[in-house]
Design a protein around this motif. Sequence first.
Motif, PDB file in Angstrom:
ATOM      1  N   LEU A  17      -7.169 -10.665   0.963  1.00 45.29           N
ATOM      2  CA  LEU A  17      -6.734  -9.632   0.017  1.00 45.29           C
ATOM      3  C   LEU A  17      -5.210  -9.642  -0.082  1.00 45.29           C
ATOM      4  N   MET A 181      -8.614  -9.776  -9.998  1.00 47.68           N
ATOM      5  CA  MET A 181      -7.714  -8.635  -9.870  1.00 47.68           C
ATOM      6  C   MET A 181      -8.590  -7.374  -9.765  1.00 47.68           C
ATOM      7  N   SER A 182      -7.974  -6.199  -9.954  1.00 46.81           N
ATOM      8  CA  SER A 182      -8.729  -4.956  -9.727  1.00 46.81           C
ATOM      9  C   SER A 182     -10.058  -4.916 -10.486  1.00 46.81           C
ATOM     10  N   PHE A 185     -12.430  -8.661  -9.341  1.00 45.16           N
ATOM     11  CA  PHE A 185     -12.420  -9.430  -8.090  1.00 45.16           C
ATOM     12  C   PHE A 185     -13.815  -9.759  -7.544  1.00 45.16           C
ATOM     13  N   VAL A 196      -7.835 -12.761  -3.559  1.00 44.14           N
ATOM     14  CA  VAL A 196      -7.842 -11.898  -4.740  1.00 44.14           C
ATOM     15  C   VAL A 196      -6.558 -11.075  -4.743  1.00 44.14           C
ATOM     16  N   ARG A 197      -6.025 -10.837  -5.935  1.00 42.22           N
ATOM     17  CA  ARG A 197      -4.753 -10.119  -6.081  1.00 42.22           C
ATOM     18  C   ARG A 197      -5.042  -8.747  -6.674  1.00 42.22           C
ATOM     19  N   VAL A 198      -5.029  -7.729  -5.847  1.00 42.01           N
ATOM     20  CA  VAL A 198      -5.472  -6.405  -6.277  1.00 42.01           C
ATOM     21  C   VAL A 198      -4.326  -5.400  -6.164  1.00 42.01           C
ATOM     22  N   ALA A 201      -6.286  -0.973  -7.972  1.00 41.00           N
ATOM     23  CA  ALA A 201      -7.463  -0.488  -7.228  1.00 41.00           C
ATOM     24  C   ALA A 201      -7.094  -0.072  -5.801  1.00 41.00           C
TER      25      ALA A 201
END
Length: 223
Positions: A17, A181-182, A185, A196-198, A201
């Motif tokens: 993450l 992403m948000s 993902f 994943v680039r969040v 969220a």
Amino acid sequence: MREAALAAGRAPDAIELVAVSKFQPREAVLEALAAGQTVFGENRVQEANGKFADLRADHPALRLHLIGAIQTNKAGDAVRIADRIETLDRPRLADAIETAAGRQGRLPSLLVQVNIGEEPQKAGVAPVEADAFIEDCQRRFGAALAGLMAIPPNGLDPAPFFSRLAAMAAAHGLPELSMGMSDDFPLAIRHGATSVRVGSAIFGARPEPTPGSALHMPRNAIA
Ligand SMILES: *Cc1c(COP(=O)(O)O)cnc(C)c1O
């Protein structure tokens, strides 16, 4: 993430993450660190430096990913502060990173960003040029070229774009896939994302930068 991994028959700890803290105040980063998050993503070299430079001493596990477009003249700063640069997308930037890494004796992990939806306004190497560019980067950087990153087009089903990026990484023997992403993902995890680039969220909506401020930049803007 855990549910998506298990549903896809993947080990949950195989997916990292990256908490995207762009435009968020330093306090938000401190709160996430206190909750155990160690990997952060920032779009702009300068903002990242201001927020993270003095946190490293107290948080040795902290890792910073640069996920925004990088101007060639910022490559030296990027190499200095990043643990991973996710947005390597053109030969001139590869040249600048190579030169800076030689000077500094430090080479971050690198991902090639692919403009997977072939959108004129987006950064990333064009899919038709991607094979040659990836091979060039593998020759230059060896295993430091760890994988691929992409942002699928807004408003379209991202699934075919995720699978296209995954196939491209597999064809080049690249282990890392930064996608999702948000909003998408879980689907990215189903398609093989290792990272994943969040942002929203985790941190909630990004504060609106006021026009004219250093933070007034479009998504994935030039750093
Ligand atoms: C801002 C940003 C994200 C995070 O977006 P959210 O929708 O807030 O999760 C991910 N990747 C890149 C490249 C970004 O610029």
